[in-house]
Design a protein around this motif. Sequence first.
Motif, PDB file in Angstrom:
ATOM      1  N   THR A 156       0.672  -1.220  -0.096  1.00  0.00           N
ATOM      2  CA  THR A 156      -0.127  -0.009  -0.100  1.00  0.00           C
ATOM      3  C   THR A 156       0.765   1.257   0.073  1.00  0.00           C
ATOM      4  O   THR A 156       0.471   2.260  -0.630  1.00  0.00           O
ATOM      5  N   GLU A 157       2.039   1.262   0.744  1.00  0.00           N
ATOM      6  CA  GLU A 157       2.966   2.333   0.730  1.00  0.00           C
ATOM      7  C   GLU A 157       3.118   2.676  -0.752  1.00  0.00           C
ATOM      8  O   GLU A 157       3.504   3.871  -0.988  1.00  0.00           O
ATOM      9  N   LEU A 158       3.724   1.940  -1.504  1.00  0.00           N
ATOM     10  CA  LEU A 158       4.219   1.997  -2.887  1.00  0.00           C
ATOM     11  C   LEU A 158       2.900   2.434  -3.650  1.00  0.00           C
ATOM     12  O   LEU A 158       3.072   3.633  -4.282  1.00  0.00           O
ATOM     13  N   ALA A 159       2.074   1.854  -3.604  1.00  0.00           N
ATOM     14  CA  ALA A 159       0.571   2.345  -4.134  1.00  0.00           C
ATOM     15  C   ALA A 159       0.348   3.712  -4.040  1.00  0.00           C
ATOM     16  O   ALA A 159      -0.068   4.531  -4.820  1.00  0.00           O
ATOM     17  N   GLU A 160       0.374   4.179  -2.528  1.00  0.00           N
ATOM     18  CA  GLU A 160      -0.054   5.583  -2.428  1.00  0.00           C
ATOM     19  C   GLU A 160       1.254   6.432  -2.743  1.00  0.00           C
ATOM     20  O   GLU A 160       0.660   7.791  -3.283  1.00  0.00           O
ATOM     21  N   ALA A 161       2.340   6.214  -2.732  1.00  0.00           N
ATOM     22  CA  ALA A 161       3.398   7.302  -3.357  1.00  0.00           C
ATOM     23  C   ALA A 161       2.993   7.406  -4.878  1.00  0.00           C
ATOM     24  O   ALA A 161       3.078   8.505  -5.229  1.00  0.00           O
ATOM     25  N   ILE A 162       2.658   6.218  -5.549  1.00  0.00           N
ATOM     26  CA  ILE A 162       2.500   6.346  -7.049  1.00  0.00           C
ATOM     27  C   ILE A 162       1.455   7.092  -7.225  1.00  0.00           C
ATOM     28  O   ILE A 162       1.009   7.929  -8.256  1.00  0.00           O
ATOM     29  N   ILE A 163       0.191   6.914  -6.471  1.00  0.00           N
ATOM     30  CA  ILE A 163      -0.874   7.835  -6.798  1.00  0.00           C
ATOM     31  C   ILE A 163      -0.904   9.379  -6.472  1.00  0.00           C
ATOM     32  O   ILE A 163      -1.321   9.950  -7.313  1.00  0.00           O
ATOM     33  N   GLY A 164       0.152   9.754  -5.540  1.00  0.00           N
ATOM     34  CA  GLY A 164       0.412  11.154  -5.481  1.00  0.00           C
ATOM     35  C   GLY A 164       1.162  11.402  -6.776  1.00  0.00           C
ATOM     36  O   GLY A 164       0.824  12.684  -7.151  1.00  0.00           O
ATOM     37  N   GLN A 165       2.047  10.844  -7.225  1.00  0.00           N
ATOM     38  CA  GLN A 165       2.871  11.253  -8.367  1.00  0.00           C
ATOM     39  C   GLN A 165       1.840  11.428  -9.715  1.00  0.00           C
ATOM     40  O   GLN A 165       1.827  12.292 -10.438  1.00  0.00           O
ATOM     41  N   ALA A 166       1.139  10.188  -9.635  1.00  0.00           N
ATOM     42  CA  ALA A 166       0.074  10.465 -10.875  1.00  0.00           C
ATOM     43  C   ALA A 166      -0.857  11.340 -10.846  1.00  0.00           C
ATOM     44  O   ALA A 166      -1.129  11.905 -12.088  1.00  0.00           O
ATOM     45  N   LEU A 167      -1.341  11.718  -9.584  1.00  0.00           N
ATOM     46  CA  LEU A 167      -2.168  12.899  -9.423  1.00  0.00           C
ATOM     47  C   LEU A 167      -1.459  14.315  -9.932  1.00  0.00           C
ATOM     48  O   LEU A 167      -2.229  15.228 -10.170  1.00  0.00           O
ATOM     49  N   GLU A 168      -0.204  14.377  -9.516  1.00  0.00           N
ATOM     50  CA  GLU A 168       0.249  15.554  -9.853  1.00  0.00           C
ATOM     51  C   GLU A 168       0.594  15.848 -11.449  1.00  0.00           C
ATOM     52  O   GLU A 168       0.503  16.911 -11.876  1.00  0.00           O
ATOM     53  N   VAL A 169       0.413  14.538 -12.239  1.00  0.00           N
ATOM     54  CA  VAL A 169       0.536  14.568 -13.676  1.00  0.00           C
ATOM     55  C   VAL A 169      -0.688  14.735 -14.180  1.00  0.00           C
ATOM     56  O   VAL A 169      -0.972  15.557 -15.160  1.00  0.00           O
ATOM     57  N   ASP A 170      -1.821  14.077 -13.521  1.00  0.00           N
ATOM     58  CA  ASP A 170      -3.134  14.274 -14.108  1.00  0.00           C
ATOM     59  C   ASP A 170      -4.177  14.470 -12.904  1.00  0.00           C
ATOM     60  O   ASP A 170      -4.422  13.067 -12.624  1.00  0.00           O
ATOM     61  N   ASP A 171      -4.613  15.494 -12.559  1.00  0.00           N
ATOM     62  CA  ASP A 171      -5.563  15.614 -11.519  1.00  0.00           C
ATOM     63  C   ASP A 171      -6.751  15.125 -11.835  1.00  0.00           C
ATOM     64  O   ASP A 171      -7.882  15.128 -10.995  1.00  0.00           O
ATOM     65  N   SER A 172      -7.196  14.988 -13.008  1.00  0.00           N
ATOM     66  CA  SER A 172      -8.502  14.841 -13.720  1.00  0.00           C
ATOM     67  C   SER A 172      -8.806  13.344 -14.019  1.00  0.00           C
ATOM     68  O   SER A 172      -9.749  13.118 -14.697  1.00  0.00           O
ATOM     69  N   ASN A 173      -8.029  12.665 -13.421  1.00  0.00           N
ATOM     70  CA  ASN A 173      -8.346  11.101 -13.749  1.00  0.00           C
ATOM     71  C   ASN A 173      -9.162  10.453 -12.863  1.00  0.00           C
ATOM     72  O   ASN A 173      -8.635  10.612 -11.369  1.00  0.00           O
ATOM     73  N   ALA A 174     -10.371  10.220 -13.052  1.00  0.00           N
ATOM     74  CA  ALA A 174     -11.409   9.734 -12.014  1.00  0.00           C
ATOM     75  C   ALA A 174     -10.728   8.407 -11.213  1.00  0.00           C
ATOM     76  O   ALA A 174     -10.962   8.210 -10.000  1.00  0.00           O
ATOM     77  N   GLU A 175     -10.232   7.564 -12.051  1.00  0.00           N
ATOM     78  CA  GLU A 175      -9.785   6.382 -11.546  1.00  0.00           C
ATOM     79  C   GLU A 175      -8.632   6.520 -10.357  1.00  0.00           C
ATOM     80  O   GLU A 175      -8.818   5.845  -9.293  1.00  0.00           O
ATOM     81  N   LEU A 176      -7.846   7.517 -10.575  1.00  0.00           N
ATOM     82  CA  LEU A 176      -6.747   7.738  -9.546  1.00  0.00           C
ATOM     83  C   LEU A 176      -7.624   8.228  -8.282  1.00  0.00           C
ATOM     84  O   LEU A 176      -7.166   7.862  -7.092  1.00  0.00           O
ATOM     85  N   HIS A 177      -8.557   8.938  -8.409  1.00  0.00           N
ATOM     86  CA  HIS A 177      -9.187   9.600  -7.150  1.00  0.00           C
ATOM     87  C   HIS A 177     -10.007   8.457  -6.552  1.00  0.00           C
ATOM     88  O   HIS A 177      -9.971   8.459  -5.280  1.00  0.00           O
ATOM     89  N   TYR A 178     -10.698   7.511  -7.395  1.00  0.00           N
ATOM     90  CA  TYR A 178     -11.241   6.529  -6.496  1.00  0.00           C
ATOM     91  C   TYR A 178     -10.331   5.593  -5.998  1.00  0.00           C
ATOM     92  O   TYR A 178     -10.667   5.057  -4.909  1.00  0.00           O
ATOM     93  N   LEU A 179      -9.134   5.300  -6.633  1.00  0.00           N
ATOM     94  CA  LEU A 179      -8.077   4.337  -5.884  1.00  0.00           C
ATOM     95  C   LEU A 179      -7.727   5.040  -4.642  1.00  0.00           C
ATOM     96  O   LEU A 179      -7.592   4.227  -3.544  1.00  0.00           O
TER      97      LEU A 179
END
Length: 193
Positions: free
Chosen positions: A55-78
């Motif tokens: 989960t820590e790795l997933a959480e870190a990658i979610i943070g990076q991905a949201l910086e790239v694309d904050d309009s991705n619904a799946e990222l917000h859901y995850l």
Amino acid sequence: WVRNLYLQALYAEVLVQADRPDEALAAARIALRRDERFVPAMVAIIKASLKQGRTELAEAIIGQALEVDDSNAELHYLKARMLLEQEGRLREALAGLRRAVELRPDYAEARMALGIQLMGGANYTGALEQFQAAAALAPTLVAVHLNLGDAQRANKQWTQAKASFDRALAMQSSLPEAHFNLGLMYMTAGADY
């Protein structure tokens, strides 16, 4: 087609669904080597990491991905799904689920998750709205009709609740939750139904 990043990310997603997270990680990394900011590959890595319990790795990658694309619904859901597992983070999780639904109104899974949380918080009207939308988007899922019936029962819509529970039972006749919820509906409604 290793050069097609979208196919590589899709392949990684399929591997996650096939319960092959190590191979999914390798496939997604191939896409990220070509473009380190490619969000669909990041999403596949997040899902594979969650499948592995990292989960820590997933959480870190979610943070990076949201910086790239904050309009991705799946990222917000995850992200919201991960926050729901952490104590004291319900408000943030609800905000994430709402954002996912706002960004993609056809996201049935996010609507279901939001509806379940709203039901748990006694916001029966809000939950009913989410489950009605989810039922329109995914009418073949038993869980949708079960939750819709529960929200209708909570809103004292007895006839609609009975129809939803009956539909769930028609799809899966030995569903104990539907039988329990029907009994609860009859008990709650009393002479009103």
